[in-house]
Structures are given as structure tokens and as C-alpha cells.
Design an enzyme around this catalytic site. Structure first.
Site, PDB file in Angstrom:
ATOM      1  N   ALA A  66      45.930  34.090  35.360  1.00 56.78           N
ATOM      2  CA  ALA A  66      46.496  33.754  34.050  1.00 56.78           C
ATOM      3  C   ALA A  66      47.975  34.128  34.038  1.00 56.78           C
ATOM      4  CB  ALA A  66      45.751  34.532  32.964  1.00 56.78           C
ATOM      5  N   GLY A 105      42.403  34.917  37.050  1.00 55.76           N
ATOM      6  CA  GLY A 105      42.059  33.579  36.570  1.00 55.76           C
ATOM      7  C   GLY A 105      42.046  32.552  37.697  1.00 55.76           C
ATOM      8  N   GLU A 108      38.723  32.896  39.087  1.00 48.29           N
ATOM      9  CA  GLU A 108      37.778  32.402  38.078  1.00 48.29           C
ATOM     10  C   GLU A 108      37.757  30.881  38.053  1.00 48.29           C
ATOM     11  OE1 GLU A 108      39.565  34.938  34.992  1.00 48.29           O
ATOM     12  OE2 GLU A 108      37.537  35.648  34.593  1.00 48.29           O
ATOM     13  N   GLU A 128      42.265  42.132  37.354  1.00 50.46           N
ATOM     14  CA  GLU A 128      42.530  42.340  35.924  1.00 50.46           C
ATOM     15  C   GLU A 128      42.478  43.810  35.519  1.00 50.46           C
ATOM     16  OE1 GLU A 128      40.761  39.889  37.169  1.00 50.46           O
ATOM     17  OE2 GLU A 128      41.024  38.035  36.012  1.00 50.46           O
TER      18      GLU A 128
HETATM   19  N1  3HC Z   1      51.667  35.814  35.491  1.00 51.10           N
HETATM   20  C1  3HC Z   1      53.003  35.741  35.258  1.00 51.10           C
HETATM   21  N2  3HC Z   1      53.931  36.071  36.171  1.00 51.10           N
HETATM   22  C2  3HC Z   1      53.489  36.485  37.363  1.00 51.10           C
HETATM   23  C3  3HC Z   1      52.132  36.590  37.671  1.00 51.10           C
HETATM   24  C4  3HC Z   1      51.184  36.218  36.663  1.00 51.10           C
HETATM   25  N3  3HC Z   1      49.867  36.261  36.882  1.00 51.10           N
HETATM   26  N4  3HC Z   1      52.006  37.025  38.934  1.00 51.10           N
HETATM   27  C5  3HC Z   1      53.247  37.192  39.397  1.00 51.10           C
HETATM   28  N5  3HC Z   1      54.151  36.860  38.459  1.00 51.10           N
HETATM   29  C6  3HC Z   1      55.607  36.851  38.605  1.00 51.10           C
HETATM   30  C7  3HC Z   1      56.172  38.228  38.874  1.00 51.10           C
HETATM   31  O1  3HC Z   1      56.431  38.914  37.679  1.00 51.10           O
HETATM   32  C8  3HC Z   1      57.427  37.893  39.642  1.00 51.10           C
HETATM   33  O2  3HC Z   1      58.389  37.496  38.717  1.00 51.10           O
HETATM   34  P1  3HC Z   1      59.941  37.789  38.991  1.00 51.10           P
HETATM   35  O3  3HC Z   1      60.265  37.109  40.283  1.00 51.10           O
HETATM   36  O4  3HC Z   1      60.613  37.231  37.794  1.00 51.10           O
HETATM   37  O5  3HC Z   1      60.057  39.284  39.091  1.00 51.10           O
HETATM   38  C9  3HC Z   1      57.041  36.667  40.441  1.00 51.10           C
HETATM   39  O6  3HC Z   1      55.900  36.119  39.779  1.00 51.10           O
HETATM   40  C10 3HC Z   1      56.668  36.955  41.887  1.00 51.10           C
HETATM   41  O7  3HC Z   1      55.725  38.005  41.907  1.00 51.10           O
HETATM   42  P2  3HC Z   1      55.709  39.113  43.051  1.00 51.10           P
HETATM   43  O8  3HC Z   1      57.089  39.629  43.269  1.00 51.10           O
HETATM   44  O9  3HC Z   1      54.641  40.079  42.704  1.00 51.10           O
HETATM   45  O10 3HC Z   1      55.302  38.211  44.308  1.00 51.10           O
HETATM   46  P3  3HC Z   1      54.442  38.600  45.584  1.00 51.10           P
HETATM   47  O11 3HC Z   1      54.471  37.437  46.466  1.00 51.10           O
HETATM   48  O12 3HC Z   1      54.823  39.937  46.100  1.00 51.10           O
HETATM   49  O13 3HC Z   1      52.934  38.783  45.026  1.00 51.10           O
HETATM   50  C11 3HC Z   1      50.980  38.209  43.770  1.00 51.10           C
HETATM   51  C12 3HC Z   1      52.238  37.704  44.513  1.00 51.10           C
HETATM   52  C13 3HC Z   1      50.022  38.878  44.742  1.00 51.10           C
HETATM   53  C14 3HC Z   1      50.300  37.031  43.121  1.00 51.10           C
HETATM   54  C15 3HC Z   1      51.417  39.267  42.721  1.00 51.10           C
HETATM   55  O14 3HC Z   1      52.461  38.727  41.946  1.00 51.10           O
HETATM   56  C16 3HC Z   1      50.347  39.699  41.782  1.00 51.10           C
HETATM   57  O15 3HC Z   1      49.572  40.584  42.103  1.00 51.10           O
HETATM   58  N6  3HC Z   1      50.306  39.095  40.592  1.00 51.10           N
HETATM   59  C17 3HC Z   1      49.391  39.470  39.555  1.00 51.10           C
HETATM   60  C18 3HC Z   1      48.003  38.973  39.853  1.00 51.10           C
HETATM   61  C19 3HC Z   1      47.092  39.304  38.703  1.00 51.10           C
HETATM   62  O16 3HC Z   1      47.004  40.420  38.237  1.00 51.10           O
HETATM   63  N7  3HC Z   1      46.367  38.290  38.223  1.00 51.10           N
HETATM   64  C20 3HC Z   1      45.509  38.462  37.137  1.00 51.10           C
HETATM   65  C21 3HC Z   1      46.217  38.042  35.908  1.00 51.10           C
HETATM   66  S1  3HC Z   1      45.268  38.401  34.471  1.00 51.10           S
HETATM   67  C22 3HC Z   1      44.125  37.143  34.414  1.00 51.10           C
HETATM   68  O17 3HC Z   1      44.062  36.304  35.275  1.00 51.10           O
HETATM   69  C23 3HC Z   1      43.277  37.160  33.184  1.00 51.10           C
HETATM   70  C24 3HC Z   1      42.143  36.197  33.286  1.00 51.10           C
HETATM   71  O18 3HC Z   1      41.016  36.890  33.730  1.00 51.10           O
HETATM   72  C25 3HC Z   1      41.842  35.582  31.968  1.00 51.10           C
END
Ligand code: 3HC
Ligand code: NAI
Length: 700
Positions: A66, A105, A108, A128
Site C-alpha cells: 500500500a 499489500g 496480498e 505491516e
Molecule cells: N509507500 C509509499 N512510499 C514508499 C513505500 C510504500 N509502501 N515503500 C517505499 N516507499 C518510498 C520510500 O519512502 C522512498 O522514498 P524516497 O526516495 O522519497 O525517500 C522510496 O520509496 C524508495 O524506498 P527505499 O529507499 O526504501 O528503497 P529500497 O529499494 O531500499 O527498498 C522496499 C524498497 C524494500 C520496498 C522498501 O522501500 C520497503 O520496505 N518499503 C515498505 C514496504 C512495506 O512496509 N509495505 C507495506 C506497506 S503497508 C500495507 O501494504 C498495508 C496493507 O496491508 C493494506
């Protein structure tokens, strides 16, 4: 909408439509991407020539989940749950083609598809929980149905991704493809599905794996009991467990509703807000105003380390782990021998725990060379000094390093408190000097304070930041000042803790309050761990402070089996009557009448001055932003991530409240509680550190 502007692309190969997510950098499922996917799936569904759909991601990964930036804002467009219901009920089979990562997500979405296929290097996970929430689009209901509740609990509560190979073995993936032929292999897979005329299997209809929970009624209780310590203080893990329990006890749609309710409750809670703050803070820390992605960096192919003591050994391991050769130089053969043995023992222990192989140990040790003369460092691109904390010694080391190191080499000091500009001044290349302040144990702690000296070149700074990332650290730029960001604030807490035990509290009271707040240990347990005699010597001891007396009695901390606490063989701490008597004696000598000190006072006295010092650090520009200070404390000192770091936490308490308490403490205890001008100003403006931008000079 034209193809260039939409966050998805679609092309048709034979009877298969390939829909690609094209929303850099991580294909986060924003409202526009969700709408676009709905449209594509609808389009493919209506096209009689199309029999199956493949979903894939452009760029380096399938989908990062997400869009976290949308949390806390009014929902727009189709919800993720609604979109996944469309995917799941599609009468044309949908196959997820996963490379890189499928997270949150993103996984998912794949779980709502009818088949999942991935490259061998892909990783799949539901992270998450690390954002203080539960998966909110069916992850807690579908994952247990396909991998069983036990594995699902592990994955969902840890947030750790699993490898595609492991995912395949546990049934989460239908197949693995060749590494570089994902889409063509998955199109062929989809063709096979069509040729076999199979119906589209839906995970929601599978209940066989849930039997595991019925066969083991204690499954959830045992899991909670086994993880009590790990989950201490966090709300989300319990939410995750309850959702998986719901998957095992409720019909699918009711389980889904329960998950949704839990998600909505947690996403609005203070813990999730704090954890999301930390997620973005860590990424923000990499952004330096006068640097960009184009700032040139210097190549680092060999690193030198001076000193093989506590820090030098750990620092060397970081680079060896990343495959970078290291030369370590000591003053004396015995110290070198001891240092090398410690490194090997650490690796052997890691191998024994199965985290690396015996071959890895040899590869890493093979990258390590040593010497007893700084001249052995002539070929290094970066040299990190970690000798005793003594300015004269460091001066001597740097002036010699300047002579032996190649002209392009970066010279760094791991000093905790000394002036990096003075050290740089001992060389003819101050622009190539900076501080690289690792935290103990240096091979474990994620924080790296990168100390920017007055003359440090931006290329040198950019190189250090890039290298920090390469060795898996969270690097934060800090300015030159006593103790930099972390230790400077820690000193405030330490001073108050020492004051509180003389006024009436006992070490165990202070430690308990700090630990209950969520830090891994209190100030006195921490002193015992580090050693009470750091910076103390028998020759100069005045025998006046509690510490002086304890050191004189050889109560020097865990290493002597006794410090503020008594320790048994298992290092279990017990409060000491002897220490209490010493404290009472010192109180009396200082003319203090001991009184009852409340837990609330302990907390405020220990933490508010830290926040105030953080404000001074910001004012002086020794940290670029409040969130950098939070990143330092979460990664270097175990500040509970669910409280977001001291500056974020201060905002939640309210700066007005903190200011008022600082003033009250000043009236009683004096100038140590002088509020910083910034705290006063932000409190007057009803602002917070989060909106403060020093460059703009005002609260936003
Ligand atoms: N949403 C919005 N922005 C995100 C994002 C997300 N899910 N994931 C990464 N970004 C952004 C970062 O803030 C960063 O922005 P910036 O360049 O402006 O600082 C950019 O994307 C690149 O991110 P990273 O520097 O972390 O890139 P990496 O290549 O090192 O890592 C990744 C990539 C492994 C995907 C890492 O970004 C990560 O762990 N992201 C979060 C993953 C996560 O927690 N997903 C779950 C989201 S909650 C969800 O899905 C709820 C659902 O269940 C309903
Ligand atoms: P230590 O005492 O464990 O190790 C210092 C090592 O330097 C010793 O092995 C000593 O033999 C060696 N040494 C002394 N002079 C030398 C010389 N001229 N050439 C080569 N080697 C020499 O000390 P520790 O704890 O590793 O600290 C090193 C530095 O790191 C200090 O500046 C300290 O402030 C800093 N630091 C320490 C932390 C800690 O928790 N111990 C945390 C962060 C920084």
C-alpha cells in the site's frame, strides 16, 4: 488515459494479457494505481480474446505494498480490499509474476490472484507489523489458508520476508521461473493453465491448512508465551495474532471484517503514527541539502582500521561482511592477536547459530590482513581510527596517517567525544577527514553517526553515506560537538539519573521506569554493562561520587560481577544493599534529605532534558532535522520505535507541557533545566519539532 501517464501498462500475448505495474520507485498501490488496475482487469475481463491475466511489476520489484503516504488521509478511489475482491472473483485466471519483492499489500495482491509464480531471488513478506499495523487487505486471512497458521503467525508478526525458495516449499508459490525469464515463463504457465481448462482456485475457499489450529488448541497461547519479550510494549503483534486466530475460527468474510476493523484501529493509533514516522525518517536521513544523487563519490575498495579493540574489531567486521578487504593495524602484537581472535570467535559463533556457513567464515577471514605499523595502510581508500579516547594519541595517529596514506584516502575517526576539527587539523587534508561514529557492538548496531567536520568535502561525505548503506547501516549526518547527537543527549539523562538516586530514588527505580517506557535497559544497568570505570582512574578518583566509591570497591560493572547491581553467573542483576548504603551515605554527605520520588518525576527528569538538548542540537544545526535525532535514538540506543524517537515523542506529549515542567525543575534544581530558545519558541507557537525547518528558521 494514455499509456505513458497511467501507472500500469497492458499488452496481449496470444490469449494472455500482461498487466504491468509501472509506478516507480516501488509500485506502491496508490489510489491511481488501484483505479488503473481495476480498469485493466475489467478491460481484460471483457475481451473475449483474452483467457488469462498475468500481473507483473516494472523496475526492481513486483510491489512494495500500500502507499504508506496515503495512511491517515481521507480514502480516495477504490479501496485495496475491494480491488482484491475483483481480482479474486475474476473468472479468468490471474497469475502474479513476482520478482524483487512482494511486500504487504503487494503480497496480498498476489494472494488474491489464482496462481503465484516468482523468480528464485524474489522475497515475499507482510511487513505491516513494522509499521504498527496488521495487514489490511486479507493477508491475515489468506496466508494461513495457504501456508498454515503456524508459519503465517511467524511471517505476519515478525514482518520478515521469506525467500522465493522457502515460499515455494511452503506452498505459497505455485512455481519458480528462470531468473531472467519471468514474464515469458509466467505467460507460458498461464497458457498451460488455460490448456488444462482448470478452474481458478481461490485461497478463500481453502480450509484444509486451518486444521492445524484445531489439532493444536494451544497454538496461539504457546506462540504468545514464546514471544512475550519480543512483543513487549507493541500493540500490532497482538492484533496480528488475533487476526490469524479469527482466520481459524470465523468464516472468511467475517475474518476479513475483523482484520479490517483491527487495521483501522491500529492505523489511527499513536504507535503506528510513530512507526511510520521512523520509516520515513530513516529514508530522509540520507538526504543532505547541499548534496544530490549526482554528487560524485570516491571508490572504496580497501579499508584500513587502526586499533583492534572493542570497536576496531566490530568496525572491521562490517566491511568484511560486505566483501570489502580490510587491513587492521595494532600497536602491540598481543593486542592484535586478541583482536583477531575475537573477530574469528564472533564469526564462529554466528556460523554455529546457522546464520552463515563455515565457508563464509573463511571467505571473510580471508579478506582480513593485519600489521603493526600504520605503513601497512598505504593502499587503503578509507582508514578508520579506533584507538583509545585520548586526543594526544589520536593527534599522533592522524599526523602519521597523513604521511603514509595515499593522497586520495579518506581518514576517519571513531571518537565518541573529541573534536573532529582538531583531529582533522593534524593532517594536510582536513577536507578528507570526518568522523565515523559506530555504536557498540559495531557489527550489530545499525546506527552510524557521520560527523561532518568544518572542512569535510561533500564528495567525502557522500562517499561515507553511500558506504554506510553498503554495509547495512542507517547513516545520519551530525555536526562537531561534544558527544555529537546521541551521547550529547544521553549525558543529560545520565546526569539526572545520578541526581535522582541522591534525592531519594534507587537505581532499580530509575531503571524500571526507563525500561517500562520501552528502552532496553535503564541508565544504571547500561553503566554496569559498559563498565563504571570508563574515564575513571584510581589515581584521580576523589572518592566523592557514588561511582568513585563503587569503582574503588572494585564494583566496576558486569565485568567484575558487581556494579550498581550484583550479578550471578547468568548475568542476572539483583539490587545491592551495599550500593544502597553507599548512595545513602553520599546523599547525607551532600546534605540532601531523601524523599519519595514518583515514577512520573523520574520519567520527566530523565527524558525532558534530553528533548531540550535535542532542541539545542537543532538550533545549532548539529543535526539537520528533528527526525534525524529520532533516527539516532531508535537505531543507536534502542528508543522504542513505537514512540517514534525523542523528538517525535516530545511532540506527542506537547512542547508546552515539556516547557512548563522544565521551568518548574529549573526553579528547584537550577540551570541544567534552562529551556532552549527553540523549545520556548515552538511551545509559544503551539508548534512541534516535526514541522520545524531550521533552514526556513521557523516552524512550518
Ligand atoms: N509507500 C509509499 N512510499 C514508499 C513505500 C510504500 N509502501 N515503500 C517505499 N516507499 C518510498 C520510500 O519512502 C522512498 O522514498 P524516497 O526516495 O522519497 O525517500 C522510496 O520509496 C524508495 O524506498 P527505499 O529507499 O526504501 O528503497 P529500497 O529499494 O531500499 O527498498 C522496499 C524498497 C524494500 C520496498 C522498501 O522501500 C520497503 O520496505 N518499503 C515498505 C514496504 C512495506 O512496509 N509495505 C507495506 C506497506 S503497508 C500495507 O501494504 C498495508 C496493507 O496491508 C493494506
Ligand atoms: P579499546 O581500548 O577496546 O581499543 C583500543 C585499541 O587501540 C586497543 O586495542 C589498543 O591496543 C589500540 N591502540 C592504542 N594505540 C594504538 C596505536 N597507536 N596504533 C594502533 N592501535 C592502537 O577501546 P574502544 O572501546 O574500542 O574505543 C576506541 C575508540 O572508539 C575510542 O575513541 C572510543 O571513544 C570510541 N568508541 C567507543 C565505543 C564503545 O562503546 N566502546 C562506542 C563508540 C566509540
Amino acid at each position: 488515459m494514455s499509456d505513458q501517464n497511467t501507472p500500469t501498462r497492458m499488452r496481449v500475448e496470444g490469449r494472455v494479457a500482461v498487466v504491468t505495474l509501472t509506478a516507480p520507485p516501488v509500485n506502491a498501490l496508490s489510489s491511481t494505481l488501484r483505479e488503473s488496475l481495476r480498469e485493466r482487469i475489467g478491460q481484460a475481463g471483457q475481451d473475449a480474446g483474452i483467457g488469462a491475466i498475468v500481473l507483473t511489476g516494472a523496475g526492481r520489484l513486483f510491489c512494495g505494498g500500500a502507499d504508506i503516504t496515503e495512511f491517515g488521509k481521507a480514502p480516495q478511489g477504490i479501496g485495496l480490499g475491494e480491488l482484491l475482491a475483483i481480482v479474486e472473483t475474476s473468472n479468468k485466471p490471474i497469475v502474479a509474476a513476482i520478482h524483487g519483492q512482494a511486500l504487504g499489500g503487494g503480497l496480498e495482491l498476489a494472494l488474491a490472484c489464482h496462481h503465484r509464480v516468482a523468480t528464485p531471488s524474489a522475497k515475499l513478506g507482510l511487513p505491516e507489523v513494522k509499521l504498527g499495523i496488521v495487514p489490511g487487505a486479507g493477508g491475515t486471512q489468506r496466508l494461513p489458508r495457504i501456508v498454515g497458521p503456524e508459519k503465517a503467525l511467524e511471517m505476519i508478526t515478525s514482518g520478515q520476508p521469506v525467500s522465493a525458495k522457502a515460499a515455494h516449499a511452503m506452498g505459497l508459490l505455485d512455481a519458480l521461473t528462470a531468473e531472467d525469464a519471468l514474464v515469458s515463463d509466467v505467460v507460458a504457465f498461464a497458457e498451460d493453465v488455460l490448456a488444462a481448462g482448470r478452474t481458478s482456485p481461490r485461497i478463500r475457499d481453502r480450509n484444509d491448512r486451518l486444521a492445524e489450529a484445531r489439532e493444536n488448541p494451544n497454538l496461539f497461547k504457546d506462540f504468545r508465551d514464546a514471544n512475550t519479550k519480543k512483543f513487549r510494549g507493541f500493540e500490532a503483534p497482538e492484533g496480528c495474532i488475533r487476526c490469524v486466530e479469527a482466520a481459524c475460527t470465523l468464516p472468511f468474510d467475517e475474518g476479513l471484517a475483523f482484520e479490517r476493523e483491527t487495521f483501522l484501529r491500529l492505523v489511527a493509533g499513536a504507535q503506528s503514527v510513530a512507526q511510520r514516522h521512523v520509516f520515513f525518517a530513516e529514508r530522509e536521513a540520507a538526504k543532505i541539502p547541499d548534496m544530490s544523487g549526482d554528487t560524485p563519490t570516491l571508490p572504496i575498495t580497501r579499508v584500513g582500521v587502526v586499533g583492534a579493540g572493542t570497536m576496531g574489531g566490530g568496525i572491521a567486521m562490517n566491511f568484511l561482511n560486505a566483501g570489502i578487504p580490510v587491513t587492521i593495524v595494532e600497536a602491540k602484537p598481543e593486542a592484535l592477536e586478541r583482536g583477531l581472535e575475537t573477530i574469528r570467535r564472533n564469526y564462529d559463533n554466528t556460523a554455529r547459530k546457522g546464520r552463515i556457513s563455515a565457508a563464509d567464515v573463511e571467505t571473510r577471514m580471508g579478506l582480513l590482513s593485519d600489521g603493526l605499523d600504520l605503513a601497512a595502510l598505504a593502499e587503503c581508500d578509507l582508514i578508520i581510527e579506533a584507538v583509545f579516547e585520548d586526543l594526544d594519541l589520536k593527534r599522533a595517529v592522524f599526523s602519521r596517517l597523513d604521511a603514509v596514506a595515499k593522497p586520495s584516502a579518506i581518514l576517519a575517526t571513531n571518537t565518541s567525544y573529541l573534536d573532529v576539527d582538531v583531529i582533522a587539523g593534524m593532517t594536510g587534508r582536513p577536507e578528507h577527514v570526518l568522523g565515523l561514529h559506530f555504536f557498540s557492538p559495531a557489527n550489530v548496531m545499525r546506527l552510524l553517526e557521520v560527523v561532518r567536520g568544518e572542512k569535510t568535502d561533500t564528495r567525502v561525505l557522500a562517499t561515507a553515506m553511500q558506504l554506510g548503506r553498503r554495509i547495512g547501516k542507517v547513516a545520519v549526518v551530525v555536526g562537531v560537538c561534544h558527544g555529537f547527537v546521541g551521547n550529547r543527549m544521553l549525558a543529560e539523562r545520565q546526569r539526572e539519573a545520578n541526581g535522582l538516586i541522591l534525592e531519594g530514588a534507587l537505581p532499580q527505580d530509575v531503571d524500571r521506569v526507563i525500561q517500562e517506557f520501552g528502552l532496553p535497559m535503564g541508565p544504571f544497568a547500561m553503566s554496569d554493562l559498559a563498565g563504571l570505570d570508563i574515564g575513571w582512574s584510581a589515581q584521580t578518583s576523589k572518592g566523592e561520587s557514588v561511582r568513585d566509591i563503587l569503582c574503588e570497591r572494585d564494583r566496576r560493572g558486569q565485568k567484575t560481577g558487581r556494579g550498581f547491581y550484583d550479578y550471578d553467573e547468568t548475568r542476572k542483576a539483583t539490587p545491592s544493599a551495599e550500593v544502597e548504603a553507599v548512595i545513602r551515605e553520599v546523599s547525607q554527605r551532600q546534605g540532601l534529605t531523601r524523599r519519595a520520588v514518583s515514577d512520573q518525576e523520574i520519567l520527566e527528569r530523565c527524558l525532558y532534558p534530553m528533548v531540550n538538548e535535542g532542541a539545542k542540537i537543532l538550533e545549532e544545526g548539529k543535526a539537520l532535522r528533528a527526525s534525524d535525532i529520532d533516527t539516532v535514538w531508535v537505531n543507536g540506543y534502542g528508543w522504542p520505535v513505537y514512540r517514534g524517537g525523542p523528538m517525535h515523542w516530545a511532540d506527542t506529549v506537547g512542547l508546552g507541557t515539556i516547557l512548563e515542567r522544565m521551568r518548574a525543575f529549573r526553579a528547584e534544581h537550577g540551570d541544567a533545566f534552562n529551556p532552549s530558545a527553540l523549545l520556548e519558541r515552538l511551545a509559544a507557537e503551539d508548534g512541534g519539532f516535526s514541522g520545524y525547518d531550521r533552514r526556513a528558521g521557523q516552524a512550518a
